[in-house]
Design an enzyme around this catalytic site. Structure first.
Site, PDB file in Angstrom:
ATOM      1  N   HIS A 130       0.847  -1.197   0.000  1.00 48.87           N
ATOM      2  CA  HIS A 130       0.000   0.000   0.000  1.00 48.87           C
ATOM      3  C   HIS A 130       0.881   1.245   0.000  1.00 48.87           C
ATOM      4  O   HIS A 130       2.110   1.143   0.058  1.00 48.87           O
ATOM      5  CB  HIS A 130      -0.985  -0.005   1.169  1.00 48.87           C
ATOM      6  CG  HIS A 130      -0.369   0.035   2.533  1.00 48.87           C
ATOM      7  ND1 HIS A 130       0.363  -1.008   3.054  1.00 48.87           N
ATOM      8  CD2 HIS A 130      -0.360   1.006   3.492  1.00 48.87           C
ATOM      9  CE1 HIS A 130       0.771  -0.694   4.273  1.00 48.87           C
ATOM     10  NE2 HIS A 130       0.362   0.522   4.556  1.00 48.87           N
ATOM     11  N   ASP A 172       6.041   4.144   5.293  1.00 51.47           N
ATOM     12  CA  ASP A 172       6.877   3.159   5.989  1.00 51.47           C
ATOM     13  C   ASP A 172       6.944   1.834   5.240  1.00 51.47           C
ATOM     14  O   ASP A 172       7.676   0.925   5.650  1.00 51.47           O
ATOM     15  CB  ASP A 172       6.397   2.944   7.425  1.00 51.47           C
ATOM     16  CG  ASP A 172       4.959   2.486   7.535  1.00 51.47           C
ATOM     17  OD1 ASP A 172       4.130   2.916   6.719  1.00 51.47           O
ATOM     18  OD2 ASP A 172       4.648   1.704   8.461  1.00 51.47           O
ATOM     19  N   ASP A 230      -0.822  -3.829   5.851  1.00 48.19           N
ATOM     20  CA  ASP A 230      -1.606  -3.396   7.009  1.00 48.19           C
ATOM     21  C   ASP A 230      -3.055  -3.860   6.849  1.00 48.19           C
ATOM     22  O   ASP A 230      -3.629  -3.781   5.760  1.00 48.19           O
ATOM     23  CB  ASP A 230      -1.540  -1.879   7.154  1.00 48.19           C
ATOM     24  CG  ASP A 230      -0.139  -1.397   7.530  1.00 48.19           C
ATOM     25  OD1 ASP A 230       0.745  -2.251   7.712  1.00 48.19           O
ATOM     26  OD2 ASP A 230       0.053  -0.172   7.646  1.00 48.19           O
ATOM     27  N   HIS A 278       5.516  -5.790  12.193  1.00 47.03           N
ATOM     28  CA  HIS A 278       4.951  -4.438  12.105  1.00 47.03           C
ATOM     29  C   HIS A 278       4.510  -3.959  13.488  1.00 47.03           C
ATOM     30  O   HIS A 278       3.391  -3.531  13.691  1.00 47.03           O
ATOM     31  CB  HIS A 278       3.774  -4.445  11.114  1.00 47.03           C
ATOM     32  CG  HIS A 278       3.367  -3.081  10.631  1.00 47.03           C
ATOM     33  ND1 HIS A 278       2.373  -2.353  11.242  1.00 47.03           N
ATOM     34  CD2 HIS A 278       3.800  -2.311   9.598  1.00 47.03           C
ATOM     35  CE1 HIS A 278       2.192  -1.213  10.601  1.00 47.03           C
ATOM     36  NE2 HIS A 278       3.063  -1.165   9.589  1.00 47.03           N
TER      37      HIS A 278
END
Length: 320
Positions: A62, A66, A209, A268
């Protein structure tokens, strides 16, 4: 297949963790695939045995920085390392011009073809015996995971069938073992008819994510390893009254237990989670304890630069 984590921190790096980047390595130990490329990924590669010349493709889950801010530097370094082979780069369309303009504005020359592909319309990638697909996830922006499937791993010759078909032992066997079509007594012999896998094919899912692990329910059937974000623990989310588009260790663990995922890798992590034994603040052990309360399989908390091997018995183990 193997996994090597080049960055396991969420949002910002810490002294012990870089931001997101994960290498999926073929069973041969050479060819590899990069999922996400946070800032500093090229520095992490210098501390690993991975070579830019062996990189098969890059996948960006995405648009958040980061997960992609390391791309321009890594691509420039790939060019300076002598890479010549085309490099597929699958990422959100919104990032395409950013990469092009960054390379152009910095007068960066790439001696290889950069093959940009839109993640939104990506319908699969095949390299050798590895097939890569995608799965849509849930986040504040469109986010995806990538599914790595082996096809016919470590094939061996079916010598009994060769003998039954009247193919004598010799050079033809060697050519078939290397996947070559050969001719024998006027017949074309397809190597796929004489090659058998020595072990079941492996499946690894590496997620971007995601605040809804249940979106993986169908693909998780038969998966060997699930790599999933675990940005927070439940107490943090309860205090904030928001998930910010991320998952807690408990949420991922409950899903993995229900889906009977044999190996769960959490990554993460919020920068608030310091190393075990931290003098103050939250500890990474809080993440481990929360996950273990809901999951009975093989739990791994990813560490930067640590390599893991998916063994023949299906267990993910550290490579020492």
């Amino acid at each position: 297949m193997d996994l090597q984590f080049l960055g396991t921190s969420s949002g910002v790096p810490t002294k012990a963790r870089n931001v997101s980047a994960t290498a999926v390595i073929e069973a041969t130990g050479h060819g590899w695939y990069l999922v996400d490329c946070g800032e500093g990924t090229q520095h992490q590669l210098l501390r690993s045995p991975l070579s830019m010349r062996d990189l098969r493709a890059i996948f960006i889950t995405h648009v958040h920085g980061d997960h992609c801010f390391g791309l321009p530097g890594l691509l420039a370094s790939a060019g300076m390392s002598g890479r010549k082979a085309p490099l597929p780069l699958i990422m959100p369309t919104a990032l395409h011009d950013w990469v092009r303009q960054g390379l152009a504005a910095s007068d960066t020359y790439l001696p290889f073809e950069l093959q940009l592909q839109a993640l939104e319309t990506f319908d699969g990638f095949t390299c050798g015996n590895i097939q890569v697909g995608k799965v849509e996830l849930s986040h504040r922006v469109p986010s995806y995971g990538f599914v790595f499937d082996e096809q016919d791993p470590e094939p061996r010759l079916d010598t009994a069938r060769l003998q039954a078909d009247g193919v004598p032992a010799g050079p033809l066997w060697g050519q078939l073992a290397r996947g070559m079509t050969v001719e024998h007594e006027g017949r074309q012999l397809d190597p796929q008819h004489y090659l058998q896998p020595q072990r079941p094919p492996q499946r690894i899912i590496v997620c971007g994510d995601n605040d809804r692990p249940e979106l993986l329910a169908e693909l998780a059937k038969g998966v060997d390893v699930l790599v999933h974000e675990s940005t927070f623990t439940e107490p943090v989310v309860e205090r904030a009254q928001a998930t910010f588009g991320h998952s807690t260790a408990a949420a991922v663990a409950r899903f993995a237990e229900a889906a009977q995922v044999p190996n769960l890798v959490l990554t993460h992590f919020s920068a608030r989670y310091q190393g075990a034994g931290a003098a103050r603040g939250s500890s990474i052990e809080d993440v481990r304890e929360e996950a273990l309360a809901h999951y009975r399989g093989n739990l791994v908390l990813a560490q930067d630069l640590q390599r893991y091997h998916l063994a023949r018995d299906g267990r993910l183990v550290e490579v020492l």
